[in-house]
Enzyme design. Structure first.
Site, PDB file in Angstrom:
ATOM      1  CB  SER A  78      -0.640  -0.193   1.241  1.00  0.00           C
ATOM      2  OG  SER A  78      -2.056   0.881   0.880  1.00  0.00           O
TER       3      SER A  78
ATOM      4  CG  ASP B 155      -3.104   3.827  -1.446  1.00  0.00           C
ATOM      5  OD1 ASP B 155      -3.318   4.373  -2.988  1.00  0.00           O
ATOM      6  OD2 ASP B 155      -2.805   2.639  -0.793  1.00  0.00           O
TER       7      ASP B 155
ATOM      8  CG  ASP C 282      -2.592  -0.602  -2.006  1.00  0.00           C
ATOM      9  OD1 ASP C 282      -2.916   0.848  -2.011  1.00  0.00           O
ATOM     10  OD2 ASP C 282      -3.549  -1.884  -1.597  1.00  0.00           O
TER      11      ASP C 282
ATOM     12  CG  ASP D 165      -6.340   0.540  -0.481  1.00  0.00           C
ATOM     13  OD1 ASP D 165      -5.418   2.008  -0.517  1.00  0.00           O
ATOM     14  OD2 ASP D 165      -5.951   0.166  -0.101  1.00  0.00           O
TER      15      ASP D 165
END
Length: 447
Positions: free
Chosen positions: A99, A237, A239, A241
């Site tokens: 992440s 960010d 990833d 999400d």
């Protein structure tokens, strides 16, 4: 050894904590626990980290050795993996990503066949068999294989685009991809919607993922929005999400403000389930007060999107999230989705004809001071008489226009102190006093 799974999967420094050997064992255990009568099919995506291909190879080998099939999606946002897992009826979805963490970290997130993150009981079952040597191994024709799901990004972008209420022709949007998983899908999405899109930090570069860019450093996006005269900007960010927005004036619109903008609009349309937003204890008091004025309740949980989602499902709420920009629209997704959240913000702009600055104006942001105290045993802060008395004194001093939170960190040897107040100086003074007291009482030091 402590519990392997944390609040958001398994994380650590790649090739040190999160080794290929561990990922292989984890993959075999997960294949054993998550297999169904219809077989074992794992849908796999990753972000751009340099360690991603290494860990992907280990996980692929693990599933194949258990007789399963891997559907490889390559670089893809975490929410896309969650959506596609359900869409293609896979046994599970796995994302290799840490992440917003630094580049040397990596992680394993696992989604169940319904697209939701695994419940604790299933994670515990995987850990229970992690070190077993008698798990079945496929032989001969039973050995599994890997396939490439070449249209994964297209399917996901079609899904997100289907939620837009109108054309974005004439709208200028800046998107910061953080050198991560959003790099490909961002251009596909916004160009398809008709917007003029300016992409920044949009190379899939695992050596720079999250480095001085993206949702953890929105100043870069702010400058780009002003430079290009954009109507809005969105920073993801690693990833994708999460998302943090910037309005046309250059003001940063964090996750609290995004939830407020979307929830208040949905409420006016009679579409906000339970007239409630779910957020964590870290969400700003300004959000709570703005929602209250609009006739909306704020339900708070512990820190972590996992706890937000659990409360949303228990309570029947459909909007929730975190100040960090991890927002869940449960009518449309099973997890936080940065692209979907950005689209929801743009929808409100289109439907109301208002600029983002106007929509966010009712959400006052109280000065929020955060301090950390390093301690040997973070659990001793709970129930400590002197600390509890000091917190009560601070709460009385602030009254209804302020908030105090003292809590042990869930992952580090820290006690976290948060104070909100109308006056920043008062917040700083109270937070400093509490931090110093905690350091003295628990024989720690301010971090």
């Amino acid at each position: 050894m402590g519990r392997l799974f944390g609040t958001d999967g398994v994380r650590g420094v790649a090739n040190v904590d999160l080794t290929p050997e561990l990922v292989f064992r984890l993959g075999r255990a997960a294949a054993h626990v998550l297999s169904t009568d219809a077989g074992t099919r794992f849908l796999l995506g990753r972000d751009t980290r340099l360690s991603g291909p290494m860990l992907e190879a280990a996980l692929t080998a693990a599933v194949c050795s258990a007789g399963g099939t891997v559907l490889s999606c390559g670089i893809l946002p975490t929410p896309a993996v969650a959506y596609l897992t359900r869409r293609v009826a896979a046994s599970a979805g796995v994302v290799i990503s840490a992440s917003h963490n630094p580049i040397e970290d990596n992680g394993i997130k696992v989604f169940a066949s319904d697209g939701y993150k695994l419940p604790d009981a299933v994670e515990d079952a995987i850990e229970t068999v992690l070190d077993r040597h008698d798990l079945p191994r496929a032989v001969g024709r039973e050995v599994g294989g890997a396939e490439v799901l070449s249209d994964a990004a297209d399917i996901y972008v079609d899904h997100i685009a289907s939620h837009v209420v109108g054309s974005l022709g004439g709208m200028r949007v800046v998107v910061d991809c953080a050198y991560g998983a959003a790099c490909r899908v961002a251009s596909m999405l916004w160009e398809r919607l008709g917007a003029t899109v300016i992409l920044i930090n949009d190379e899939p570069d695992g050596a720079r993922i999250n480095v001085r860019c993206g949702s953890t450093n929105p100043e870069v996006l702010r400058q780009a929005v002003l430079q290009h005269g954009a109507d809005a900007g969105f920073a993801h960010d690693g990833d994708a999400d999460r998302v943090i927005a910037v309005d046309e004036t250059g003001s940063i619109i964090d996750g609290d403000a995004i939830m407020g903008v979307c929830a208040m609009y949905l409420h006016t349309q009679g579409r906000l389930a339970r007239r409630t937003v779910v957020a964590t204890v870290m969400s700003n008091l300004g959000l709570e007060l703005a929602l209250r004025r609009a006739g909306i309740a704020l339900e708070r949980t512990k820190v972590g999107d996992r706890y937000v989602l659990e409360r949303m499902r228990e309570f029947g709420a459909t909007v929730g999230g975190e100040q960090s920009g991890h927002i869940i629209f449960l009518d449309h997704a099973t997890t936080g989705d940065g692209a979907l959240t950005a689209v929801q913000v743009v929808n409100v702009m289109l439907e109301t004809g208002q600029r983002l600055s106007e929509l966010a104006a009712p959400i006052e942001r109280f000065p929020q001071v955060l301090l950390n105290v390093t301690v040997a045993d973070r659990g001793t802060v709970t129930g400590h008489p002197a600390i509890e008395a000091a917190v009560a004194d601070a709460e009385r001093a602030l009254g209804p226009r302020g908030r105090v939170l003292v809590r042990p960190s869930g992952t580090e040897p820290l006690v976290r102190v948060m104070v909100e107040a109308e006056d920043e100086g008062e917040a700083e003074s109270l937070a400093g006093h509490l931090a110093d007291l905690i350091a003295r009482e628990l024989r720690g030091r301010r971090a």
